[in-house]
Design an enzyme around this catalytic site. Structure first.
Site, short mmCIF file in Angstrom:
data_model
loop_
_atom_site.label_atom_id
_atom_site.label_comp_id
_atom_site.label_asym_id
_atom_site.label_seq_id
_atom_site.Cartn_x
_atom_site.Cartn_y
_atom_site.Cartn_z
N ARG A 52 0.85 -1.20 0.00
CA ARG A 52 0.00 0.00 0.00
C ARG A 52 0.88 1.24 0.00
O ARG A 52 0.58 2.25 -0.63
CB ARG A 52 -0.95 0.00 1.22
CG ARG A 52 -1.69 1.32 1.36
CD ARG A 52 -2.93 1.28 2.26
NE ARG A 52 -2.85 0.37 3.37
CZ ARG A 52 -2.17 0.61 4.51
NH1 ARG A 52 -1.52 1.72 4.68
NH2 ARG A 52 -2.17 -0.29 5.47
N TYR A 104 -16.90 18.22 -14.20
CA TYR A 104 -17.38 16.85 -14.39
C TYR A 104 -18.44 16.52 -13.33
O TYR A 104 -18.28 16.86 -12.15
CB TYR A 104 -16.18 15.90 -14.29
CG TYR A 104 -16.56 14.44 -14.22
CD1 TYR A 104 -17.24 13.83 -15.26
CD2 TYR A 104 -16.24 13.68 -13.10
CE1 TYR A 104 -17.60 12.49 -15.19
CE2 TYR A 104 -16.59 12.34 -13.03
CZ TYR A 104 -17.27 11.76 -14.07
OH TYR A 104 -17.63 10.44 -13.99
N ASP A 176 -7.91 20.15 -13.46
CA ASP A 176 -8.24 18.81 -13.95
C ASP A 176 -7.92 18.83 -15.44
O ASP A 176 -8.63 19.44 -16.24
CB ASP A 176 -9.72 18.52 -13.69
CG ASP A 176 -10.11 17.10 -14.14
OD1 ASP A 176 -9.42 16.55 -15.01
OD2 ASP A 176 -11.12 16.59 -13.64
N LYS A 201 -8.67 8.00 -19.06
CA LYS A 201 -8.94 8.60 -20.36
C LYS A 201 -7.69 8.60 -21.24
O LYS A 201 -7.17 7.54 -21.55
CB LYS A 201 -9.53 10.00 -20.14
CG LYS A 201 -10.65 10.06 -19.07
CD LYS A 201 -11.81 9.21 -19.44
CE LYS A 201 -13.00 9.18 -18.49
NZ LYS A 201 -12.85 9.38 -17.09
C1 LIG Z 1 -12.79 15.58 -16.47
C2 LIG Z 1 -12.95 14.38 -15.59
N1 LIG Z 1 -12.41 14.38 -14.36
C3 LIG Z 1 -12.52 13.31 -13.54
C4 LIG Z 1 -13.20 12.18 -13.92
C5 LIG Z 1 -13.32 11.01 -12.96
O1 LIG Z 1 -12.46 10.00 -13.33
P1 LIG Z 1 -12.72 8.42 -13.02
O2 LIG Z 1 -13.92 8.02 -13.81
O3 LIG Z 1 -11.45 7.78 -13.47
O4 LIG Z 1 -12.95 8.30 -11.56
C6 LIG Z 1 -13.77 12.13 -15.19
C7 LIG Z 1 -14.50 10.92 -15.63
O5 LIG Z 1 -15.14 10.90 -16.65
C8 LIG Z 1 -13.63 13.25 -16.05
O6 LIG Z 1 -14.17 13.27 -17.27
#
Ligand SMILES: Cc1ncc(COP(=O)(O)O)c(C=O)c1O
Length: 383
Positions: A52, A104, A176, A201
């Site tokens: 961990r 998001y 982000d 992604k």
């Molecule tokens: C811009 C953005 N940030 C964060 C996330 C969250 O990521 P995860 O689905 O890997 O938890 C997403 C998911 O689609 C996203 O599009």
């Protein structure tokens, strides 16, 4: 192997954090699928005690992405949401955060449905408008959380401008960077303190892993994130770390084709009689096209278009054959989705209306197939 300090982007993607395996010379970092490490004597070990806390595959990935984003250190988590959650542990009860209003949906849900209960507060503003950001800042504001371009309305925030604003008010700027990827945009170059990704992604790019990462630029943030990664334990697995490491090796190549395909689809849809509007920062008609040219090295594979009404939007999503109707983005295969009822269903309708996320919008994550095949698919779906 030593990377020179002036190594270029694609070289960094392939080599940073990657040393031949010390026990065999394997060129690819192995998947260290182990829970613990044997110690030579009490307190005498090779820097790894319990998985961990430390794992060589995860460490290689963290060093790789820290270098790709131009940060000092990175910490990998079990998902993008776990990475965002870890960042919020840098806050204390009573603190306030200013957030991009079109953030998001999962981030909005975490902030509103969970963290408000712990006396954190959030104000959502259009961060493309500096005056609105400045007006939302209070004495207890500690963080500015920005997404650019936003999902799915593709609005941009001027990173250099919000960064100097954040510095003036002594608040942390978190970006982000999932939607653009570091191939197209490196927020730390503009002054961001922390960058997060859903590695699910573009960084992984092959739609076969869920993960997240935080890149830090200050030692005190780095220490806190390392502590919370070990303490709360939402770590990325060795297998997922390995998959993402494989993904970052081709990031620059993949993004070049995502850019080509995004632009080809945007231009095709822009001239289509059944399409009311195309939201893509690469089109001169995009209100922030000039900012996109300044701040991004390519316009990416994400685009959204308006087909006039919800029935037509559902129809396109149903009629495509090559494109897959699915949530997520950033993979090699093209995905199509209806944001209002899929990715953004957790955003209240009033908030969706405020940011222009109407029921008639369809979003595409352009993959890296031949663009003509993608255009043919849209042609038949819209006919
Ligand atoms: C811009 C953005 N940030 C964060 C996330 C969250 O990521 P995860 O689905 O890997 O938890 C997403 C998911 O689609 C996203 O599009």
């Amino acid at each position: 192997m030593k990377l020179r300090d002036d190594a270029r982007f694609s070289t960094i993607c392939i080599h940073a954090g990657q040393e031949p395996d010390p026990s065999t010379g394997a060129i690819i970092t192995p998947i260290y699928q182990t829970s613990t490490y044997v110690q030579e004597a009490v307190g005498r070990h090779k820097g790894f005690e319990y998985a961990r806390t430390q794992n060589p595959t995860r460490l290689a990935l963290e060093r790789n992405i820290a270098a790709i984003e131009g940060g000092k250190a990175a910490y990998a988590f079990a998902s993008g949401m776990a990475a965002i959650d870890a960042i919020t542990t840098l806050l204390e009860s009573g603190d306030h955060v200013v957030v991009t209003d079109n953030t998001y949906g999962g981030t909005f849900r975490l902030f509103e449905k969970v963290l408000r209960r712990y006396q954190l507060s959030f104000t959502y503003v259009d961060t493309s408008c500096l005056d609105l950001v400045e007006a939302a800042i209070r004495p207890e504001t500690r963080m500015l959380f920005v997404e650019t371009p936003t999902n799915p309305v593709m609005r941009l925030t001027d990173l250099a401008a919000v960064s100097s604003l954040a510095r003036r008010h002594r608040i942390k700027l978190v970006v982000d960077n999932t939607f653009a990827s570091p191939s197209l945009q490196r927020p730390i170059e503009f002054g961001a303190d922390l960058v997060i990704h859903s590695t699910t992604k573009y960084l992984n790019g092959h739609s076969d892993s869920i993960g997240g990462i935080v890149v830090a630029t200050h030692d005190e943030d780095s220490e806190s994130l390392k502590f919370i990664q070990n303490t709360a334990g939402a770590i990325l697995s060795p297998m997922d770390s390995w998959l993402i490491l494989r993904g970052t090796k081709t990031l620059a190549l993949r993004m070049a084709q995502h850019n080509v395909n995004g632009m080809a689809l945007a231009e095709y849809l822009n001239g289509h009689a059944k399409v009311k509007q195309v939201l893509y920062p690469g089109l001169p008609s995009h209100p922030q096209h000039e900012l996109a040219k300044r701040q991004m090295r390519g316009f990416g594979g994400m685009l959204t278009f308006d087909v006039g009404n919800v029935e037509a939007a559902f129809d396109v999503c149903k009629r495509v054959r090559l494109m897959a109707l699915a949530e997520s983005l950033g993979g090699v295969e093209t995905l199509i989705s209806h944001p209002a009822s899929m990715t953004h269903a957790s955003v209240p309708p009033a908030q969706r209306a405020k940011i222009g996320l109407t029921d008639s919008l369809v979003r595409i994550s352009a993959g890296i197939e031949d663009p003509d095949d993608l255009i043919d698919d849209l042609k038949q779906a819209l006919s």
